[in-house]
Design an enzyme around this catalytic site. Sequence first.
Site, PDB file in Angstrom:
ATOM      1  N   GLU A 111       0.828  -1.204   0.000  1.00 45.19           N
ATOM      2  CA  GLU A 111       0.000   0.000   0.000  1.00 45.19           C
ATOM      3  C   GLU A 111       0.858   1.247   0.000  1.00 45.19           C
ATOM      4  OE1 GLU A 111      -2.142  -1.533   3.414  1.00 45.19           O
ATOM      5  OE2 GLU A 111      -0.998  -0.189   4.684  1.00 45.19           O
ATOM      6  N   CYS A 124       3.716   8.252   1.200  1.00 41.37           N
ATOM      7  CA  CYS A 124       4.252   7.204   2.069  1.00 41.37           C
ATOM      8  C   CYS A 124       4.296   5.926   1.248  1.00 41.37           C
ATOM      9  CB  CYS A 124       3.322   7.069   3.274  1.00 41.37           C
ATOM     10  SG  CYS A 124       3.746   5.719   4.377  1.00 41.37           S
ATOM     11  N   CYS A 131       6.903  -7.612   6.158  1.00 40.18           N
ATOM     12  CA  CYS A 131       8.083  -7.111   6.866  1.00 40.18           C
ATOM     13  C   CYS A 131       8.585  -8.213   7.793  1.00 40.18           C
ATOM     14  CB  CYS A 131       7.724  -5.876   7.685  1.00 40.18           C
ATOM     15  SG  CYS A 131       9.145  -5.078   8.496  1.00 40.18           S
ATOM     16  N   CYS A 135       7.665  -6.145  14.766  1.00 38.32           N
ATOM     17  CA  CYS A 135       7.279  -5.278  15.888  1.00 38.32           C
ATOM     18  C   CYS A 135       5.830  -5.633  16.270  1.00 38.32           C
ATOM     19  CB  CYS A 135       7.391  -3.805  15.499  1.00 38.32           C
ATOM     20  SG  CYS A 135       9.068  -3.337  15.005  1.00 38.32           S
ATOM     21  N   CYS A 138       2.697  -3.511  15.202  1.00 39.89           N
ATOM     22  CA  CYS A 138       2.575  -3.126  13.788  1.00 39.89           C
ATOM     23  C   CYS A 138       1.895  -4.235  12.995  1.00 39.89           C
ATOM     24  CB  CYS A 138       3.969  -2.844  13.223  1.00 39.89           C
ATOM     25  SG  CYS A 138       3.994  -2.576  11.444  1.00 39.89           S
ATOM     26  N   GLY A 186       7.158  -2.657   5.207  1.00 38.86           N
ATOM     27  CA  GLY A 186       8.523  -3.119   4.988  1.00 38.86           C
ATOM     28  C   GLY A 186       9.588  -2.361   5.746  1.00 38.86           C
ATOM     29  N   SER A 220      12.928   5.480   6.928  1.00 39.55           N
ATOM     30  CA  SER A 220      12.614   5.115   8.309  1.00 39.55           C
ATOM     31  C   SER A 220      13.052   3.684   8.575  1.00 39.55           C
ATOM     32  CB  SER A 220      11.104   5.256   8.535  1.00 39.55           C
ATOM     33  OG  SER A 220      10.765   4.936   9.861  1.00 39.55           O
ATOM     34  N   LEU A 244      12.356   4.341  17.396  1.00 37.61           N
ATOM     35  CA  LEU A 244      12.946   3.993  18.696  1.00 37.61           C
ATOM     36  C   LEU A 244      11.890   3.349  19.611  1.00 37.61           C
ATOM     37  CD1 LEU A 244      15.820   4.267  19.851  1.00 37.61           C
ATOM     38  CD2 LEU A 244      14.995   6.229  21.150  1.00 37.61           C
ATOM     39  N   HIS A 245      10.839   4.073  19.878  1.00 38.55           N
ATOM     40  CA  HIS A 245       9.677   3.585  20.649  1.00 38.55           C
ATOM     41  C   HIS A 245       9.935   3.251  22.127  1.00 38.55           C
ATOM     42  CE1 HIS A 245       7.705   3.734  16.843  1.00 38.55           C
ATOM     43  NE2 HIS A 245       8.234   2.639  16.373  1.00 38.55           N
ATOM     44  N   CYS A 362       0.412   1.814   8.422  1.00 39.75           N
ATOM     45  CA  CYS A 362       1.101   0.619   8.905  1.00 39.75           C
ATOM     46  C   CYS A 362       0.506  -0.715   8.498  1.00 39.75           C
ATOM     47  CB  CYS A 362       1.206   0.666  10.419  1.00 39.75           C
ATOM     48  SG  CYS A 362       1.381   2.309  11.077  1.00 39.75           S
TER      49      CYS A 362
END
Length: 370
Positions: A111, A124, A131, A135, A138, A186, A220, A244-245, A362
């Site tokens: 997408e 975007c 991916c 995470c 996500c 990704g 990113s 980072l999160h 996402c």
Amino acid sequence: MSEAAPKAGQLTFVAPRRAKPQRHLADLTMAERRAAVAELGEKPFRADQLSRHYFAKLTESPGDMTDLPAASRETLGQLLPSLLTSVREITCDDGMTRKTLWKLFDGSLVESVMMRYPDRVTMCVSSQAGCGMNCPFCATGQAGLTRNMSTAEIVEQVVAGQRALARGEVPGGPGRVSNIVFMGMGEPMANYKAVIGAVHRMVDPSPEGLGISARGVTVSTVGLVPAIEKLSNEGLPVTLAVSLHAPDDELRDTLVPINTRWKVAEVLGAAWDYAAKTKRRVSIEYALIKDVNDQEWRADLLGKLLKGKLVHVNLIPLNPTPGSKWTASRPEDERAFVRRLESHGVAVTVRDTRGREIDGACGQLAAANP
Ligand code: SAH
């Protein structure tokens, strides 16, 4: 289409080997285009004409390239295979946000999102189908990695947006893409070669590329340290964003599993080297998750790590994925987090949540269309 869902914490660095999409003009450097055109029995200068059509005039069909002899149009059309098929298009924000679900030649779904603002148009884009970075918050990470996208498959997302803008299909009159963020599906640094090729096609001057300013391109990453180091030596002054999160290894090990390979100190070290080499301000992405990573003490710790650096923090209210136990922070906790960071002199903004009502963020649209 994707592999079996990954186990918690499992990382997939190498994409499964699958059939590759057809070669496309946008995969190639100028020299390679001339060689490819010659291979097809055409004069090398046709590569320049073809590039002008594709990257500058945004001509879609070879039949419309009327400055080329009819026979050449057909031959050269082999370098412009159709790589993306739109299967769904959703708009919101009065048409200013537009999300497209694309089917690739092998049925993989990816997408892209276009967001039009008064002063800019941001696209975007996806860099992989699925991916491998896993995470847990996500949607794409939960689905696993299907395959790497080719350079041209990445570029075509931008060209499609550029065409829609040029045709005036987006409210606000004709326009151009000014910014590109690799924040779709990704992990761009896990598909390094294709992504660097795509960045070149985006920023190389027209008609070699689209001529978009490198400053407007943001790559990113979860923090693949060797790839960040490599990127800093490419001479491509793109903006680096690090997801980072969490400021502490204990929590980051669970939120961003790559942290079990490269720790917070290592990824930030690579980010500061990147900033020093490119003079570009690094962006730190931090999704605020209620009662998980939004405590004031974590804001304080983050502030101490970032203090005095060439950095900007982008706080993203978590976009909850279906079935997830996590949700966005309370407004008062978000405000306190911002204040704490600012008390260290760190620049911070809370990202707007454009596209949320269309599962804009996402991988959620692809996840909803298996
Ligand atoms: N793999 C790259 C780029 C794609 S994700 C990366 O991780 O940086 C782009 C950004 O969206 C990342 O910061 C990612 O952590 C964030 N993100 C993913 N899922 C999200 C969600 N459900 N809510 C908010 N942000 C999310």
